[in-house]
Design an enzyme around this catalytic site. Sequence first.
Site, short mmCIF file in Angstrom:
data_model
loop_
_atom_site.label_atom_id
_atom_site.label_comp_id
_atom_site.label_asym_id
_atom_site.label_seq_id
_atom_site.Cartn_x
_atom_site.Cartn_y
_atom_site.Cartn_z
N GLY A 186 143.67 -8.21 60.68
CA GLY A 186 142.78 -8.99 59.83
C GLY A 186 141.59 -8.25 59.27
O GLY A 186 140.87 -8.78 58.43
N ASP A 187 141.35 -7.01 59.73
CA ASP A 187 140.18 -6.27 59.23
C ASP A 187 140.47 -4.77 59.28
O ASP A 187 139.65 -3.98 59.75
CB ASP A 187 138.95 -6.61 60.07
CG ASP A 187 137.65 -6.10 59.45
OD1 ASP A 187 137.67 -5.72 58.26
OD2 ASP A 187 136.63 -6.05 60.16
N LEU A 188 141.63 -4.38 58.77
CA LEU A 188 142.02 -2.97 58.79
C LEU A 188 141.27 -2.22 57.70
O LEU A 188 141.33 -2.56 56.53
CB LEU A 188 143.52 -2.83 58.58
CG LEU A 188 144.11 -1.42 58.69
CD1 LEU A 188 143.83 -0.82 60.06
CD2 LEU A 188 145.61 -1.46 58.42
#
Length: 241
Positions: A80-82
Amino acid sequence: MANMNTSDDLLQCPITYELFHDPVLTPDGHTYERQAIEQWIRSHGTSPITRQPLSIEQLYPNRKIIEAMICLVSNHIVHGDLACRNVLIFRFDENEPEKNIVKITDFGLSRHSQLYSLTPGAARTTLNIVPVRYAAPEVLLSNTASEVYTEKSDVYSMGVLMWEAYSRGSLPWANIEDDNDVIRGVKNGDLLPKPSNCSQPFWSIITKTWSTSPSNRPTFRELKHLLTEQYYHPGNFVYLS
């Protein structure tokens, strides 16, 4: 002050003996023209100066990041936050790149994990934080629906991460100040510009990760295959620092 050596020898690739156009510092401690060192490695598998083993993978770290994401997928985790800021290198071995250790960090926005199941009666909260400049269009269209966070939304972010690497850490959409304008652009199908040092074959792979439809994006396993295929395809050169 001592006179500095300004001879052309310092500005020439030790393989081609031509002036540098796009130099790269390799793990053997020497600088080469990127295209020349890639061709040399494909033919010899060693450093042209030290003769130590040298591989294409040592020049390009994306594969390790993708392998880490494949591990997350196998555990049913959507990050979700790469982004580059959430990738840490804990071990780097220039002689044995397979022993390099890359870790994905910051799981504050991760979802769908079987490792973190809710216990009966556990409180449920909704977290609406979205990393706008890295998010897939389906996430921006419905940032409260958990089902839009999938492997394919992480693949979209991986494409932005690769763009960051080619752009030497530049902020995505740095020319746009307002995140709302970024959201409107991505929803309309706008793509980040092609970095000048990115070859067309690799740009084609990156843009696949940004397909509007998640079903048209590769999985992480497919992405690994596509990149590996290009690493070892003569004539296709990657220009990452």
